[in-house]
Design an enzyme around this catalytic site. Structure first.
Site, PDB file in Angstrom:
ATOM      1  N   ASP A  41       0.942  -1.037  -0.097  1.00 51.22           N
ATOM      2  CA  ASP A  41       0.018   0.201  -0.063  1.00 51.22           C
ATOM      3  C   ASP A  41       1.008   1.267   0.143  1.00 51.22           C
ATOM      4  OD1 ASP A  41      -2.231  -1.178   0.072  1.00 51.22           O
ATOM      5  OD2 ASP A  41      -2.910  -0.946   2.238  1.00 51.22           O
ATOM      6  N   LYS A  63      -3.887   3.241  -2.177  1.00 51.66           N
ATOM      7  CA  LYS A  63      -5.111   4.049  -2.645  1.00 51.66           C
ATOM      8  C   LYS A  63      -4.814   5.387  -2.194  1.00 51.66           C
ATOM      9  CE  LYS A  63      -7.397   0.228  -0.721  1.00 51.66           C
ATOM     10  NZ  LYS A  63      -7.740  -0.224   0.513  1.00 51.66           N
ATOM     11  N   MET A 178      -7.795   9.456   9.063  1.00 47.55           N
ATOM     12  CA  MET A 178      -8.450   9.762   7.886  1.00 47.55           C
ATOM     13  C   MET A 178      -9.147  11.138   8.196  1.00 47.55           C
ATOM     14  SD  MET A 178      -9.523   6.196   6.194  1.00 47.55           S
ATOM     15  CE  MET A 178     -10.137   5.528   8.035  1.00 47.55           C
TER      16      MET A 178
HETATM   17  N1  SAH Z   1      -4.157   0.335   8.876  1.00 44.05           N
HETATM   18  C1  SAH Z   1      -3.590   1.749   8.985  1.00 44.05           C
HETATM   19  C2  SAH Z   1      -4.454   2.796   9.171  1.00 44.05           C
HETATM   20  C3  SAH Z   1      -4.984   2.992   7.525  1.00 44.05           C
HETATM   21  S1  SAH Z   1      -5.958   4.311   7.156  1.00 44.05           S
HETATM   22  C4  SAH Z   1      -3.091   1.713  10.428  1.00 44.05           C
HETATM   23  O1  SAH Z   1      -3.193   0.749  11.290  1.00 44.05           O
HETATM   24  O2  SAH Z   1      -2.396   2.670  10.940  1.00 44.05           O
HETATM   25  C5  SAH Z   1      -5.210   5.547   6.834  1.00 44.05           C
HETATM   26  C6  SAH Z   1      -5.041   6.719   7.766  1.00 44.05           C
HETATM   27  O3  SAH Z   1      -4.151   6.196   8.772  1.00 44.05           O
HETATM   28  C7  SAH Z   1      -4.518   7.946   7.355  1.00 44.05           C
HETATM   29  O4  SAH Z   1      -5.480   8.852   6.930  1.00 44.05           O
HETATM   30  C8  SAH Z   1      -3.933   8.586   8.815  1.00 44.05           C
HETATM   31  O5  SAH Z   1      -4.948   9.091   9.389  1.00 44.05           O
HETATM   32  C9  SAH Z   1      -3.406   7.216   9.061  1.00 44.05           C
HETATM   33  N2  SAH Z   1      -1.955   7.138   9.287  1.00 44.05           N
HETATM   34  C10 SAH Z   1      -1.402   5.918   8.425  1.00 44.05           C
HETATM   35  N3  SAH Z   1       0.108   6.234   8.542  1.00 44.05           N
HETATM   36  C11 SAH Z   1       0.110   7.412   9.255  1.00 44.05           C
HETATM   37  C12 SAH Z   1       1.247   8.107   9.469  1.00 44.05           C
HETATM   38  N4  SAH Z   1       2.707   7.726   9.272  1.00 44.05           N
HETATM   39  N5  SAH Z   1       1.182   9.464  10.075  1.00 44.05           N
HETATM   40  C13 SAH Z   1       0.031   9.765  10.524  1.00 44.05           C
HETATM   41  N6  SAH Z   1      -1.014   9.018  10.269  1.00 44.05           N
HETATM   42  C14 SAH Z   1      -1.024   8.116   9.507  1.00 44.05           C
END
Ligand code: SAH
Length: 510
Positions: A41, A63, A178
């Protein structure tokens, strides 16, 4: 249990962690190392792909910001197809696969198709952001609960599945994923449902990476602040009294080299160790190899010396690379460390001594001063008359050691054990950052690093690109080479080791 390698296909849903590639689990790494196919991803750090075997197939299923390059059912079918074909598939997802990762849907599809799967958890963004921003999500003095909430809800749903009242009342920490584009609406909803408007909020963007950015405010004003700052996703929004602890507990961005872009100009083989030292202090490191170590044009002289090893009294090696090439050649000629039985060994510098030790050899002499002069000084205390000394070296090494030892009466042979050659161009990212004037410091750890960089760029461009960039040199010889090429040296440690150089950088920037 090792991940299975039998014929039958299997899909590992692996959490890649929030950004810092070191935050993947050991199990996740094991799975990657066995992958035939990696489906990854946007938010999974691409550096992790280096752990998959050569020849693995990489499929980007990202995505980006809600724009679906490949929709979920296509991803599900792809996993099923690859699994059926008998492949070991790693589905690498940012954070944790089961936290807003649609891992549940992928598992359902795999179960339905009868494809075996395993889920490897990862550090989810909220947890990574909390740790690297110094905000404990729970704390006995402030809150006993935390909720992870999607900030995107409601777009395609007419009725909210979020219980805003429960989320807003009480003091529980709330983390929105998000939720940057919808920040204003979500904060309003929290106030409407009873959360105190002055409750502190932190937005943490690209958490756990060198680009981590944090913006703080309150439920009432964070949307205005984010707008004014042009704050962009991906970020998590942390709401709760615990956010105030950051002032006391922040560590990631208060490290001495945080936010500094530093170029490391070593050989590709050696850069990692020094880069890690700088990264640990918070620097964002750009590796820029200026040296590549290759075999000598001819092995003849070294081979001759190796075959006559019993006739030598001393072997002197001045670098880890010299040790590496020497022992490699010894091996190629069908010999091993026993060939050194009657020969004393001088290792210049503790790292070189360690390299000897890895071949079972304890150095007889480790000069405290790593410069050629230091070696000469040590030997001047011995009677070298008629002793035979073997000094395998790099092609561009200084002549001082063989010359001075000969002057003391020794017979010295100094065959070339390896050559330093320079790559023909800079890595594009390093050049781009230099042209953007975004680099804070460049480090040179030997004369050849700076000489080769000058040869790669031309002297005029070198001086121009390094305007305003602090020049750090490991010692006086390297500094002299810098000055000869028109550079001003800003940083030079008193002892000429990588650790001392890293400390000197820290002192310079603090
Ligand atoms: N499965 C992932 C979440 C995916 S949804 C998890 O467990 O973290 C995508 C959202 O995750 C983004 O919109 C943001 O809100 C958050 N996110 C993912 N990586 C991030 C990062 N390095 N820093 C801040 N927010 C992050």
């Amino acid at each position: 249990m090792k991940p299975s390698t039998n014929q039958k296909g299997i899909v590992y849903l692996v959490g890649a962690g929030p950004g810092d590639p070191a935050l993947i689990t050991l199990r996740g790494l094991e799975c990657l190392q066995l992958a035939d196919v990696v489906v990854y991803d946007y938010l999974a750090n691409e550096q992790l792909l280096n752990h998959a075997p050569d020849g693995a197939e990489y499929i980007y299923a990202g995505k980006i910001g809600g724009r679906h390059n490949q929709n979920q059912s296509e991803i599900n079918s792809l996993l099923v197809k690859k699994g059926r074909a008998g492949k070991v598939v790693v589905r690498l997802k940012g954070g944790d696969p089961f936290v807003f990762g649609r891992g549940g849907e992928e598992c359902e599809a795999l179960r339905e198709a009868g494809i075996p799967f395993e889920v490897v958890p990862g550090v989810t963004a909220a947890v990574g952001a909390a740790a690297y921003s110094g905000i404990p999500l729970t704390h006995r003095d402030f809150t006993a609960s935390v909720a992870f909430v999607t900030g995107q809800e409601g777009k395609d749903k007419s009725e909210s599945a979020i219980d805003w009242e429960r989320l807003s009342l009480g003091g529980g920490t709330v983390v929105f994923y998000m939720g940057i584009t919808t920040l204003r609406g979500n904060m309003q909803k929290m106030i409407e449902h009873g959360r105190a408007p002055e409750t502190p909020v932190a937005l943490v963007r690209w958490a756990t990476t060198p680009c981590q950015q944090i913006l703080t405010g309150t439920v009432a004003d964070i949307a205005d602040r984010a707008e004014a700052a042009g704050f962009k996703p991906p970020a998590v929004t942390i709401v709760g009294e615990v956010v105030n602890l950051r002032k006391k507990l922040g560590w990631f961005d208060s490290r001495p080299l945080c936010g500094r872009k530093i170029i490391v100009t070593r050989s590709a083989e050696q850069a990692g160790e020094f880069s890690a030292k700088l990264a640990m202090r918070g620097a964002s490191v750009l590796e820029c190899p200026t040296i590549r170590l290759v075999e000598p044009e001819s092995w003849q002289l070294l081979d001759l010396a190796i075959r006559e090893l019993p006739g030598y009294d001393w072997l002197i090696l001045t670098s880890v690379n010299a040790v590496r090439f020497f022992f490699q050649r010894l091996g190629t000629l069908g010999m091993d460390a026993r060939a050194l039985a009657g020969c004393k060994v001088c290792a210049v510098g503790p790292k070189t001594a360690e390299a000897f030790a890895s071949f079972g050899i304890r150095a007889d002499l480790v000069p405290g001063d790593y410069k050629a002069e230091g070696v000469v000084d040590e030997f001047s205390r011995l009677d070298l008359h008629n002793l035979k000394i073997l000094f395998p070296r790099a092609d561009k090494a200084r002549e001082i050691i063989p010359r001075e030892l000969k002057r003391m009466g020794a017979h010295v042979d100094s065959p070339v054990a390896y050559r330093n050659i320079f790559p023909d161009r800079l890595p594009p990212e390093a050049l781009f950052q230099l042209e953007k004037r975004a680099v804070d410091c460049i480090t040179f750890t030997s004369s050849s690093t700076v000489q080769n960089l000058a040869a790669m760029l031309g002297e005029d461009l070198l001086v121009d690109l390094l305007k305003g960039v602090a020049v750090a040199s490991i010692g006086p010889i390297t500094s002299k080479s810098c000055r000869e090429l028109g550079l001003k040296v800003d940083i030079e440690p008193e002892t000429h080791t990588l650790d001392a150089l890293a400390d000197a950088l820290e002192a310079h920037f603090s």
